[in-house]
Design a protein around this motif. Structure first.
Motif, short mmCIF file in Angstrom:
data_model
loop_
_atom_site.label_atom_id
_atom_site.label_comp_id
_atom_site.label_asym_id
_atom_site.label_seq_id
_atom_site.Cartn_x
_atom_site.Cartn_y
_atom_site.Cartn_z
N HIS A 200 -1.21 -14.19 27.38
CA HIS A 200 -0.41 -12.96 27.22
C HIS A 200 -1.25 -11.76 27.61
O HIS A 200 -2.47 -11.84 27.74
CB HIS A 200 0.07 -12.83 25.76
CG HIS A 200 -1.06 -12.65 24.79
ND1 HIS A 200 -1.55 -13.68 24.02
CD2 HIS A 200 -1.82 -11.57 24.47
CE1 HIS A 200 -2.54 -13.24 23.27
NE2 HIS A 200 -2.74 -11.96 23.52
N HIS A 202 -1.30 -7.32 26.59
CA HIS A 202 -0.71 -6.25 25.75
C HIS A 202 -1.30 -4.94 26.26
O HIS A 202 -2.41 -4.58 25.92
CB HIS A 202 -0.94 -6.45 24.25
CG HIS A 202 -2.18 -7.21 23.88
ND1 HIS A 202 -3.43 -6.68 24.01
CD2 HIS A 202 -2.35 -8.46 23.40
CE1 HIS A 202 -4.32 -7.57 23.61
NE2 HIS A 202 -3.70 -8.67 23.24
N GLU A 207 -8.66 -5.64 24.09
CA GLU A 207 -9.12 -6.71 23.19
C GLU A 207 -10.53 -7.12 23.58
O GLU A 207 -10.91 -7.04 24.74
CB GLU A 207 -8.16 -7.91 23.28
CG GLU A 207 -8.48 -8.99 22.26
CD GLU A 207 -7.27 -9.88 21.91
OE1 GLU A 207 -6.13 -9.55 22.32
OE2 GLU A 207 -7.48 -10.90 21.24
N HIS A 249 -6.32 -13.03 28.44
CA HIS A 249 -7.59 -13.40 27.80
C HIS A 249 -7.36 -14.74 27.14
O HIS A 249 -6.64 -14.85 26.16
CB HIS A 249 -8.04 -12.34 26.79
CG HIS A 249 -6.91 -11.66 26.09
ND1 HIS A 249 -6.18 -10.64 26.67
CD2 HIS A 249 -6.31 -11.89 24.89
CE1 HIS A 249 -5.23 -10.27 25.84
NE2 HIS A 249 -5.29 -11.01 24.75
N MET A 263 -9.00 -5.85 18.38
CA MET A 263 -8.18 -5.00 19.23
C MET A 263 -8.20 -3.58 18.70
O MET A 263 -8.36 -3.34 17.51
CB MET A 263 -6.73 -5.50 19.26
CG MET A 263 -6.58 -6.85 19.90
SD MET A 263 -4.88 -7.44 19.92
CE MET A 263 -4.83 -8.45 18.46
ZN LIG Z 1 -4.33 -10.72 22.96
#
Ligand SMILES: [Zn+2]
Ligand SMILES: O=C[C@H](O)[C@@H](O)CC(=O)C(=O)O
Length: 282
Positions: A200, A202, A207, A249, A263
């Motif tokens: 994924h 974001h 992160e 990641h 994060m």
């Molecule tokens: Zn993540």
């Protein structure tokens, strides 16, 4: 002693996609974090996240003026918050006179405004290893120890897909309030090697991944990049990877391992992820 802190600039994917392996490592891999008797810090321009490691031995390691200078304030936490997880032996953190006993795999949150911070090991022969993150804070939330048993535990993956893992959320809105920081620890079960697949992104949050508990001869092949332009980093024990907002990641180890994810950015919704369909990975 603090090692001279280094700075990592934010990199656009258009530039990242032209880098060779050495340059990719120079920008996104932090190779030296846990140095006995040292506090080692990297200042990133990804949401201004500071990534640091402290391994106190005979004497405590204090957060000093060099880190305050790095962020341009009188003390490091004048306008920041700090989170850490201890991946070594029993540790002790003193923050403005309050002593926190930070056991193996316990976390500590220090709120904005804490002026003095020092890290120590209970037994220098089995030193604490503090993996530390700090990001800008708009409010002063109470400092608090979050023990391993207070973390929210999630069981993920399956043996059939080689990704059976236990995720523990330590700095999470349902555990305690923080401004930006989210931190947790994911441990792969024996025989499982994949983390975070399906992958994924974001865009709202950066992160960082800190890989540990890797056997000496094992590596994690960490995958990064836009979903349609993936690259890899070979990561060894106790090294960290910076994940820009545009990057996936995830990783596969040659053995089981653990990692701390953290994060900072615009929201704290752990589940706010843009999942990448397997058919879209390139
Ligand atoms: Zn993540
Ligand atoms: O945005 C969330 C992070 O990527 C991690 O929490 C993922 C993770 O630890 C896992 O799947 O094991």
């Amino acid at each position: 002693m603090t090692e001279t802190p280094t700075t990592r600039q934010a990199v656009h994917y258009e530039q990242a996609e032209m880098l060779d392996g050495d340059d990719l490592r120079r920008h996104f891999l932090i190779e030296q974090l846990m140095v006995p008797g040292r506090l080692t810090a990297t200042y990133t321009h990804y949401d201004r996240m500071l990534v640091a490691g402290a391994v106190p031995t005979d004497a405590p390691l204090a957060v000093g003026e060099d880190l305050a200078k790095l962020v341009g304030s009188a003390t490091l936490l004048e306008r920041r918050e700090l989170g850490l997880i201890n991946v070594g032996g029993a540790g002790r953190v003193t923050a403005d006179g309050t002593v926190y006993e930070v056991g193996p795999q316990d976390a500590l949150y220090l709120g904005r405004g804490i002026a003095s911070v020092a890290f120590a090991s209970v037994d220098p022969a089995n030193p604490a290893k503090f993996y530390i993150n700090s990001s800008p804070a708009h409010a002063a939330h109470p400092s608090r120890l979050v023990t391993k048993s207070q973390a929210i535990v999630k069981e993920l993956g399956a043996p059939e897909t080689s990704n059976r893992r236990t995720l523990s959320q330590y700095l999470h809105p349902e555990v305690l309030p923080t401004c930006q920081l989210l931190m947790g620890l994911t441990r792969l079960h024996s025989g499982s090697v994949w983390n975070t697949m399906p992958a994924h992104t974001h865009d709202r949050r950066m992160e960082a991944y800190f890989y540990f508990e890797l056997p000496a001869d094992a590596v994690v092949m960490h995958f990064m990049g836009r979903p349609e332009a993936t690259r890899h980093l070979v990561v060894r024990n106790e090294q960290a990877v910076l994940s820009p907002p545009w990057s996936i990641h995830c990783g596969a180890g040659t053995a089981a391992y653990a990692f701390i994810w953290s994060m900072a950015g615009d929201n704290q919704a752990f589940t706010d992820m843009d999942f990448v369909a397997m058919s879209d990975l390139l």
